[in-house]
Design an enzyme around this catalytic site. Sequence first.
Site, PDB file in Angstrom:
ATOM      1  N   CYS A  95       0.845  -1.188   0.000  1.00 55.28           N
ATOM      2  CA  CYS A  95       0.000   0.000   0.000  1.00 55.28           C
ATOM      3  C   CYS A  95       0.881   1.239   0.000  1.00 55.28           C
ATOM      4  O   CYS A  95       1.958   1.258   0.601  1.00 55.28           O
ATOM      5  CB  CYS A  95      -0.895  -0.028   1.237  1.00 55.28           C
ATOM      6  N   HIS A 243      -8.434  -3.395   2.139  1.00 54.97           N
ATOM      7  CA  HIS A 243      -7.360  -2.725   2.875  1.00 54.97           C
ATOM      8  C   HIS A 243      -7.491  -1.204   2.778  1.00 54.97           C
ATOM      9  O   HIS A 243      -7.431  -0.498   3.797  1.00 54.97           O
ATOM     10  CB  HIS A 243      -6.009  -3.170   2.330  1.00 54.97           C
ATOM     11  N   GLU A 244      -7.684  -0.705   1.558  1.00 54.18           N
ATOM     12  CA  GLU A 244      -7.766   0.744   1.377  1.00 54.18           C
ATOM     13  C   GLU A 244      -9.016   1.325   2.030  1.00 54.18           C
ATOM     14  O   GLU A 244      -8.995   2.457   2.519  1.00 54.18           O
ATOM     15  CB  GLU A 244      -7.729   1.092  -0.116  1.00 54.18           C
TER      16      GLU A 244
END
Length: 498
Positions: A95, A243-244
Amino acid sequence: MSRTPRDPCAAGRDMRTAWVVTLSALLCARTAGGSPLVSHAGVFLERYGYLHQDNHIHSADEMQSAICEFQWLSQLPVTGELDSVTLKQMAEPRCGVSDEGSQHIWKWRVNAIFTGKSAALRRRKRAGTQAEKWYKRHLTYQIVNWPRHLSLGSVRLAVRVAFQLWSNVSGLVFQEAPGGPADIRLAFYEGDHNDGASNAFDGPGGTLAHAFLPRRGEAHFDMAERWTLNGHKGHNLFMVTAHEIGHTLGLEHSPVRHALMSPYYRKLGRSLVLSWDDIVAVQQLYGKPSGDRPVRLPGQVLHATLQEWEFSELHEGHETTGQPLYCQGVFDAITMDQNDTVLVFRGGVYWTVSPGGGASGPLPLRQRWSGLPPAIEAAAFSPLDSKWYFFKGKRMWRYSGSVLDQGFPRRSGEMGLPRHPDCVFYYAPLGHMVLFKGSRYSVLNLKTLRQEPYYPRRLTDWTGVPQGTNGALARPDGRLYLFREQRFWSPPCFWILI
C-alpha cells in the site's frame, strides 16, 4: 534481434520495469555507507514515513532507527541492518500509505485492550485538517471507474463485499451511490494523478494503491496493475480494496501477521480475512455491530462466491459483446493440443479456439478435468506422451485425457521445479518441458519427471523473451509464441545448451 511485440486482441500498454528489478540487482552491490544500496533504501524509508525528508541527509543512528522500525512493522528480525531480507521486503508489493506513527498507535491499541480503557488514538496527521474518523455511521461510496479487463458487475461485487467486511464487525453501514455525491470514492489512475509526486503510481508491482484518512474519503488504485478476482497472477482487487477502505475509515497499518491492514499485499486464502487487530481497530473508532456479535467472513467462502460470479460474468460478457473475455483482457494460461486447437484458461473456465479461428466457451474446468483447481498458473499439452500438465502453487497435475493420473498431483519441489511458474510448454527441439519463472527457466524430463541437470538457467538464453509471460504456444517446428497481458512475442531463436 527480437521482434516488436504485437497485440492479438487490443492495443496494449507499454510495460514498465518494477523497482524489484533494481533492488535485486543492488543485492550484489557494496553495502558500505553512501552506496547505491543505502541510497535506495533511504528513498524508500523517506517515502513511507520512517525518515524525515529534509535535505535527504541522515545520520547512521537515524538510518539504523528507521530500519529497526521498518523491520518491526514488517515482522522481520529487528537487527537495524540493511540485510538482503530487509531489502527484499522493501521491494514487495504494498500500500502507498505512509507507515508513520503506526507503531505507536498499535501499542496504544493493545494497551487499551489490557487496561480496559478507551484508546486515545491521536495520530501524527499528514495534513492539519484531516480528521481521524467519520462522525456518522451511515456512509456512501461510489466507483468512479474500473480496470479495462474486469466487468463493472464483478468490480461492484468485489467492492460491495469489501465494505461488508467492515460493516459486519463495526457499527458502520455502507451504501453504494452510483450517481454521487458519495462519502468515499474509489478510482483507478496511472502514474501522476495530481496527488503529488510522492503519490504517483509506479506501474506493475511496487505501490498498488493508496487512500486518504477521513474525511477526504478517496481510495486510488494503480490502473497499470493486473487486477484479478481469483487468480494467483496479478493482485486480488477485493483484498486491496478492503485494505484501502480501512484507511478511508481512519485505520493505520498493523504489524500483526496476517492482518488485513498490514502494509504489504496479502493474497486471498482460506483463513479469515480480518484479524483480531483489524476488528479491534475499527471497533475502537465506531463501536460494535448491532447485536454485538461480529460476523467474520472466511476467505474460502469469498473465493467461491467470486468464482461463481466470475463464471456468470464471462457468459454474459460473451453474449453482450460477441467476443470472448480472454480477448478483452488477460488470461492465466494457454496451450495447444495435438489437433492444433488452442485452449485458453482463466479462473475456473477455459475456451477452445479451432485452427480456423472458431471459439467456443467458456466451459467449466472441472467439467473436463475433474479435481483440477480454478485459476491454474500454467498449462501445457505434451505430444511426447499425449498428456495434459497443469501447474498451480506448489503442485503439478497430470491427466491422460480427462482422467487424473495415479500419484498426482505431485509437489513441484519433488521434481526440482519452482513454485508458481509463469508459463510452461513442450519444446520439440529440446524434447522436454520448459518452465519459465521470473528471470530463470527450468527443463523437465517427462520420462523421469525430474529437472534436467544444470538447470535452472538464466532466461537470457532465449533471445528476445520478456519476463513475466503468462502463456506460451509451441509449434512442432519449434516456433514459439509467448504471451504477456495482451501482447505476444515470437522469439527468433533459442541457444540449445548441452
